[in-house]
Design an enzyme around this catalytic site. Structure first.
Site, PDB file in Angstrom:
ATOM      1  N   ARG A 118       0.814  -1.209   0.000  1.00 39.85           N
ATOM      2  CA  ARG A 118       0.000   0.000   0.000  1.00 39.85           C
ATOM      3  C   ARG A 118       0.847   1.257   0.000  1.00 39.85           C
ATOM      4  NH1 ARG A 118      -0.009   1.920   5.213  1.00 39.85           N
ATOM      5  NH2 ARG A 118      -1.754   3.323   4.970  1.00 39.85           N
TER       6      ARG A 118
ATOM      7  N   ASP B 172       2.074   1.095   9.286  1.00 40.74           N
ATOM      8  CA  ASP B 172       3.071   0.014   9.324  1.00 40.74           C
ATOM      9  C   ASP B 172       3.464  -0.288  10.763  1.00 40.74           C
ATOM     10  OD1 ASP B 172       3.403  -0.724   6.575  1.00 40.74           O
ATOM     11  OD2 ASP B 172       4.427   1.173   6.244  1.00 40.74           O
TER      12      ASP B 172
ATOM     13  N   ASP C 150       7.757  -2.579   5.177  1.00 37.29           N
ATOM     14  CA  ASP C 150       6.364  -2.408   4.764  1.00 37.29           C
ATOM     15  C   ASP C 150       5.609  -3.705   5.027  1.00 37.29           C
ATOM     16  OD1 ASP C 150       7.016   0.115   3.863  1.00 37.29           O
ATOM     17  OD2 ASP C 150       6.941  -0.399   1.735  1.00 37.29           O
TER      18      ASP C 150
END
Length: 190
Positions: A130, A139, A170
């Site tokens: 994303r 995150d 990520d």
């Protein structure tokens, strides 16, 4: 494309939507979420409150529905990082310095297991990576969650482009709900 390019491109695409278009598309996303996940009373759902000036998905319809169905609802609040505040029909909200509506309460629920975490984003690719606003709040939040919490992105746009600069820290989404479909990013294990 790089995250910075995707962030700019999809922010512009989102801003180009009229408020009526954004509302109708949000309704389709809501319907797809309900039809696919079929949330039930007693479940715990973490859901963002939309930043209206950014034309985010209207999650207020999600929140209203969840509360009516006796689903426990938690929303994010920026404190020292992102905390989860449980809300109720009478919860009082205020707008923070970023224009985000948050509960007045600073009481972190301490909850780390949610059935679903409905996540804001500007773009998501076909692998669940994303692009958000670049602050890293989600995150860090994802790292604190139990492995059984399903991370679900919602977006007006289909995942047509690859994010070229995915970082090792990520954390990808588990699902993406768009106006036309629900995509799963699990590799055969759910």
């Amino acid at each position: 494309m790089l995250k910075a390019e995707l962030r700019k491109k999809y922010m512009q695409k989102r801003k180009a939507l009229s408020s009526d278009e954004a509302f109708l598309l949000s309704e389709k996303i809501f319907k797809n979420f309900i039809d696919y996940f079929k949330p039930t009373a007693g479940q715990k759902i973490h859901v963002f409150v939309p930043i209206e000036k950014f034309n985010e998905i209207n999650t207020k319809v999600f929140i209203t529905y969840f509360l009516e169905q006796n689903i426990r609802v938690y929303v994010p609040k920026i404190a020292d990082g992102l905390i989860s505040v449980e809300i109720f029909p009478d919860t009082v909200f205020e707008t923070n310095s970023w224009g985000i509506s948050e509960p007045v309460s600073n009481e972190d629920s301490g909850e780390n297991h949610f059935d679903y975490v409905i996540t804001p984003l500007l773009y998501c690719d076909k692998k669940g990576n994303r692009v958000g606003y670049g602050k890293g709040f989600y995150d860090a939040f994802f790292k604190s969650l139990s492995q059984h919490s399903k991370k679900i992105g919602v977006n007006y746009f289909a995942p047509d482009e690859i994010i070229e600069d995915v970082w090792e820290h990520d954390i990808p989404l588990d699902y993406l709900v768009t106006t036309t479909e629900v995509l799963s990013f699990f590799n055969g294990a759910e």
